[in-house]
Enzyme design. Structure first.
Site, PDB file in Angstrom:
ATOM      1  N   HIS A  41       0.825  -1.211   0.000  1.00  0.00           N
ATOM      2  CA  HIS A  41       0.000   0.000   0.000  1.00  0.00           C
ATOM      3  C   HIS A  41       0.859   1.261   0.000  1.00  0.00           C
ATOM      4  O   HIS A  41       0.738   2.100  -0.893  1.00  0.00           O
ATOM      5  CB  HIS A  41      -0.908  -0.031   1.237  1.00  0.00           C
ATOM      6  CG  HIS A  41      -1.826   1.138   1.375  1.00  0.00           C
ATOM      7  ND1 HIS A  41      -3.185   1.001   1.328  1.00  0.00           N
ATOM      8  CD2 HIS A  41      -1.600   2.462   1.575  1.00  0.00           C
ATOM      9  CE1 HIS A  41      -3.751   2.187   1.474  1.00  0.00           C
ATOM     10  NE2 HIS A  41      -2.804   3.092   1.640  1.00  0.00           N
ATOM     11  N   GLU A  42       1.732   1.374   0.986  1.00  0.00           N
ATOM     12  CA  GLU A  42       2.495   2.612   1.170  1.00  0.00           C
ATOM     13  C   GLU A  42       3.645   2.765   0.168  1.00  0.00           C
ATOM     14  O   GLU A  42       3.833   3.845  -0.392  1.00  0.00           O
ATOM     15  CB  GLU A  42       3.032   2.707   2.605  1.00  0.00           C
ATOM     16  CG  GLU A  42       1.952   2.748   3.677  1.00  0.00           C
ATOM     17  CD  GLU A  42       1.051   3.973   3.607  1.00  0.00           C
ATOM     18  OE1 GLU A  42       1.407   4.971   2.941  1.00  0.00           O
ATOM     19  OE2 GLU A  42      -0.033   3.934   4.205  1.00  0.00           O
TER      20      GLU A  42
ATOM     21  N   GLU B 189      -5.938   5.864  -3.925  1.00  0.00           N
ATOM     22  CA  GLU B 189      -6.343   5.138  -2.715  1.00  0.00           C
ATOM     23  C   GLU B 189      -7.032   3.828  -3.067  1.00  0.00           C
ATOM     24  O   GLU B 189      -6.899   2.836  -2.349  1.00  0.00           O
ATOM     25  CB  GLU B 189      -7.238   6.007  -1.832  1.00  0.00           C
ATOM     26  CG  GLU B 189      -6.532   7.184  -1.200  1.00  0.00           C
ATOM     27  CD  GLU B 189      -5.350   6.833  -0.283  1.00  0.00           C
ATOM     28  OE1 GLU B 189      -5.111   5.639   0.005  1.00  0.00           O
ATOM     29  OE2 GLU B 189      -4.667   7.762   0.143  1.00  0.00           O
TER      30      GLU B 189
ATOM     31  N   HIS C 280       1.769   4.555  -2.983  1.00  0.00           N
ATOM     32  CA  HIS C 280       1.989   5.976  -2.703  1.00  0.00           C
ATOM     33  C   HIS C 280       3.419   6.436  -2.998  1.00  0.00           C
ATOM     34  O   HIS C 280       3.624   7.457  -3.657  1.00  0.00           O
ATOM     35  CB  HIS C 280       1.615   6.311  -1.252  1.00  0.00           C
ATOM     36  CG  HIS C 280       0.180   6.060  -0.950  1.00  0.00           C
ATOM     37  ND1 HIS C 280      -0.848   6.552  -1.715  1.00  0.00           N
ATOM     38  CD2 HIS C 280      -0.405   5.372   0.064  1.00  0.00           C
ATOM     39  CE1 HIS C 280      -1.998   6.177  -1.201  1.00  0.00           C
ATOM     40  NE2 HIS C 280      -1.756   5.455  -0.128  1.00  0.00           N
TER      41      HIS C 280
END
Length: 152
Positions: free
Chosen positions: A30-31, A64, A35
């Site tokens: 995810h991070e 997201e 991102h």
């Protein structure tokens, strides 16, 4: 978990006790996989810090949603239950108090600690959490993921 960007020193912030089986892989996917890589790629583009000038839309719903999908890659079944529950909790928060939301979430979560965390997320930023209202940002995880899945 969250990721902060202090100039050139990106940092992943983890609360102690959050490291469950296969959870850390989801956080990293995810991070970092979403991102950080998007941020790194964006910084080298002509539109970096000029999205409005180039008519580019907000990156958050898509980013997201992709991050939500990346979170569940390593999990059996690839279920988006957390994104769905975050969506529900933020919607319900607009109608009830913190304590009523806490009680309502018991239909989905046995753990009081987990219910507390969902309530904190849904009610963050409010000066009076006993009043209806909440932060709807967490709805982007599910809506963004659904938009991506509908386009595949």
């Amino acid at each position: 978990a969250s990721m902060t960007h202090a100039l050139t020193n990106p940092t992943i912030n983890l609360r102690s006790g959050e490291q469950r089986s296969r959870w850390i892989e989801g956080v990293l996917n995810h991070e970092l996989g979403t991102h950080f890589i998007r941020s790194l790629n964006n910084s080298g583009q002509v539109w970096a810090k000029k999205r409005k000038k180039y008519g580019l839309e907000d990156k958050n719903p898509t980013e997201e949603g992709l991050a939500a999908l990346h979170t569940v890659l390593e999990r059996d079944g690839h279920h988006l239950w957390r994104a769905a529950l975050l969506y529900y909790a933020t919607w319900k928060a607009t109608q009830v108090s913190f304590s009523e939301l806490f009680d309502d979430l018991s239909q989905f979560l046995d753990s009081e600690e987990d219910r507390w965390d969902y309530c904190l997320r849904a009610k963050r930023g409010l000066s009076d959490s006993s009043a209806p209202g909440g932060l709807s940002k967490d709805q982007m995880y599910l809506t963004g993921a659904m938009q991506i899945l509908e386009e595949r």
